[in-house]
Structures are given as structure tokens and as C-alpha cells.
Design a protein around this motif. Sequence first.
Motif, PDB file in Angstrom:
ATOM      1  N   MET A  31    -110.586 -21.307  58.876  1.00 32.05           N
ATOM      2  CA  MET A  31    -109.156 -21.466  58.768  1.00 32.05           C
ATOM      3  C   MET A  31    -108.317 -21.366  59.941  1.00 32.05           C
ATOM      4  N   PHE A  32    -108.440 -22.219  60.956  1.00 31.45           N
ATOM      5  CA  PHE A  32    -107.693 -21.939  62.122  1.00 31.45           C
ATOM      6  C   PHE A  32    -106.361 -21.918  62.108  1.00 31.45           C
ATOM      7  N   THR A  33    -105.690 -20.935  62.675  1.00 34.89           N
ATOM      8  CA  THR A  33    -104.167 -20.666  62.496  1.00 34.89           C
ATOM      9  C   THR A  33    -103.683 -20.635  63.897  1.00 34.89           C
ATOM     10  N   LEU A  34    -102.394 -21.144  63.978  1.00 34.82           N
ATOM     11  CA  LEU A  34    -101.691 -20.834  64.979  1.00 34.82           C
ATOM     12  C   LEU A  34    -100.299 -19.972  64.702  1.00 34.82           C
ATOM     13  N   ARG A  35    -100.303 -18.852  65.441  1.00 33.79           N
ATOM     14  CA  ARG A  35     -99.303 -18.060  65.514  1.00 33.79           C
ATOM     15  C   ARG A  35     -98.141 -18.156  66.511  1.00 33.79           C
ATOM     16  N   PRO A 286    -107.699 -14.473  59.374  1.00 31.55           N
ATOM     17  CA  PRO A 286    -108.039 -15.729  60.017  1.00 31.55           C
ATOM     18  C   PRO A 286    -108.139 -15.771  61.382  1.00 31.55           C
ATOM     19  N   PRO A 287    -109.123 -16.723  61.966  1.00 35.86           N
ATOM     20  CA  PRO A 287    -109.167 -17.250  63.200  1.00 35.86           C
ATOM     21  C   PRO A 287    -107.674 -17.699  63.740  1.00 35.86           C
ATOM     22  N   GLU A 288    -107.479 -17.291  65.177  1.00 34.79           N
ATOM     23  CA  GLU A 288    -105.971 -17.874  65.391  1.00 34.79           C
ATOM     24  C   GLU A 288    -106.083 -18.222  67.015  1.00 34.79           C
ATOM     25  N   ALA A 289    -104.929 -18.975  67.323  1.00 35.52           N
ATOM     26  CA  ALA A 289    -104.657 -19.007  68.671  1.00 35.52           C
ATOM     27  C   ALA A 289    -102.914 -18.583  68.670  1.00 35.52           C
ATOM     28  N   SER A 290    -102.408 -18.462  69.460  1.00 41.12           N
ATOM     29  CA  SER A 290    -101.022 -18.139  69.787  1.00 41.12           C
ATOM     30  C   SER A 290    -100.237 -18.877  70.692  1.00 41.12           C
ATOM     31  N   LEU A 291     -98.877 -19.233  70.080  1.00 40.15           N
ATOM     32  CA  LEU A 291     -98.035 -19.660  71.063  1.00 40.15           C
ATOM     33  C   LEU A 291     -96.811 -18.910  71.179  1.00 40.15           C
ATOM     34  N   LEU A 292     -96.933 -18.360  72.653  1.00 33.97           N
ATOM     35  CA  LEU A 292     -95.766 -17.369  72.999  1.00 33.97           C
ATOM     36  C   LEU A 292     -94.771 -18.049  73.669  1.00 33.97           C
ATOM     37  N   THR A 293     -93.480 -18.068  72.762  1.00 34.84           N
ATOM     38  CA  THR A 293     -92.244 -18.393  73.582  1.00 34.84           C
ATOM     39  C   THR A 293     -91.722 -17.560  74.189  1.00 34.84           C
ATOM     40  N   LEU A 294     -91.640 -17.503  75.450  1.00 38.64           N
ATOM     41  CA  LEU A 294     -90.987 -16.592  76.312  1.00 38.64           C
ATOM     42  C   LEU A 294     -89.348 -16.868  76.713  1.00 38.64           C
ATOM     43  N   ILE A 295     -88.698 -15.681  76.046  1.00 38.93           N
ATOM     44  CA  ILE A 295     -87.211 -15.831  76.202  1.00 38.93           C
ATOM     45  C   ILE A 295     -86.502 -14.850  77.060  1.00 38.93           C
ATOM     46  N   PRO A 296     -85.193 -15.084  77.307  1.00 39.46           N
ATOM     47  CA  PRO A 296     -84.450 -13.903  77.796  1.00 39.46           C
ATOM     48  C   PRO A 296     -84.327 -12.723  77.120  1.00 39.46           C
TER      49      PRO A 296
END
Length: 297
Positions: A31-35, A286-296
Motif C-alpha cells: 500500500m505505497f503511500t505519499l505523505r 504502510p510503505p511511504e515516500a514523502s513530499l516536503l514542501t519547504l515554506i517560509p
Amino acid sequence: MRKRTIFRLATATVATGAAALAYASLVERNMFTLRRFDVPVLPAGTEPLRVLHLSDLHMTPNQVRKQHWVASLAALDPDLVVVTGDNMAHPEAVPGVLRALQPLLDYPGAFVFGSNDYTGPVWKNPFSYFLPEREYTEGVELPSEELRDVLVGAGWADLNNRRTTVKAGGRTIEMAGVDDPHVERDDYSAVAGAVSASADLSVALTHSPEPALLDEMAADGFALLLAGHTHGGQVCVPGVGALVTNCGLPRSMAKGLHRWPGSDSWLHVSAGLGTHPTAPVRFACPPEASLLTLIPR
């Protein structure tokens, strides 16, 4: 009647355990998940920057579903891709790893290795992870240099005990990393030092998030610390979380985004996308990858 009740309870317990094991091994581990996380580390008034964080692929040649899913993440159009190690779990894993990463190699990237980029996994008693001191056993040698050559050849920064600057998203990012502390390959002294005031952002990488190392990185002023290794606990208890981290990190920090104590740095620990081949299960993690949105800030 009492014997019948005990038998029914025992049967129900075995059936429940079998069902949980089947779910953990056949369903959740696929269940590959994007966090997604917003991380306030940029100067005021600057545009966001998106970092895709991958870790612990533990790839074997036949894991086609995982390869396709990771490759599909290129559609996110990240500014920077970061991989924090343990890419392989088989001597012939490099082609599968590259099928997964190939579309992402068009973006700026950086990586460090974990122990399972150098030697393959061996069978372990799962309960040994609860022991504070246990002997590390090396498996078969893995083609780490072949993988390194491809990633570096694509322009990605090799941060195994190295420090450099990377251009991504129109920004200058100062980056440092260490080889895997879990097997004592790290040498932070080779890259230590205060971050440059001229950089737009500073990021530090390690496979295993050892607290003493993270303290040093934070003290040098790295705004974002990225790690993997823990698998988020891999088998968790709902409402409780991870039972082990396989390192010195507290169980409460086994995965996700955290403010590193006593500093202005943020730590993101990826729960990773794979499992140990001899324990191919995930439960409540669940297995995961992460999208980190860097903000001010």
C-alpha cells in the motif's frame, strides 16, 4: 462446555493472527503511500521549494509494482530528490532500483547509503530488535559502486561523509551527509562546520537517525535533517505506534516530521518503502515516500 469455550477462543485467536499476518504481508506492505508535510525552514518572503524524500527501498529484482510506483512520483515535479539509503536487498537489485529512480534522475538530487547498499540482509529473529545490544551480521556483498556510479553520473550529489552545494528550484542549498552510522561508516568530522550564511537553505542527510549525530548537525545550523532506517517501526500497534526504532531515536520519532529538541532544526524520518526480505510484513505502518514542501518560517 469449558473445554469447548477454550477451544473456540484458541481457534479464534489463531484465525485472527493468521488474518493479520496475511494482511500485513500481502496487502499493507504493498500500500505505497505519499505523505505530505509543510516544513517552515525558508527565509521570509521566499517561494516554496519541494523536496521528495525516498528511503529504504530494499529492492529485489521482481518488485515491479514498487518500481512503477516510485517512478510515477516524477509527476510531482519536485525541485530536489533526496534518497537516504538501503536501496538494495539483492545482488541483482541495481536494474530494479534504476527502473524506479530513472525518471527522477532528471531532477537535482542527493543521496547517502545505508548498510543494505553494501551488504545484503540476512535472516534475523524479529525479537532481536528489542535487544539494546546485538551483533551486526553482514550478508552477501552488494554492487554499491555500480549504483553510486549511476547516481553520480546522473548529476546527483554523493553525500557519504561529504559536503557540497546543490542548485535546486533556483536556490543554493548547502548539503552535508554521512555514511551509515548504524554500521559505523559515518565520519561527521569530515564535513562538520557551521552552515554558510550565503546559502538559501541547509540540509543534512543520514541513513540512521542517531541522536548524537543529529545534535551535531543541528548545532552546525542545518535547518532540515533527513533520515530513514527505522521503517517507522514496520510493525506498529494502533494507538501506540512503533515498538522499536532500531537506533537511538525515541519511538515517538520513528517516522514523520519533528522539531529536533533544543534546536531550530526540523527532522524528517521516512518510514521507507520496503521491508527486510526475511520479514516482508508491515502493520499499521504502510510503505511511504514523502513530499516536503519547504515554506517560509
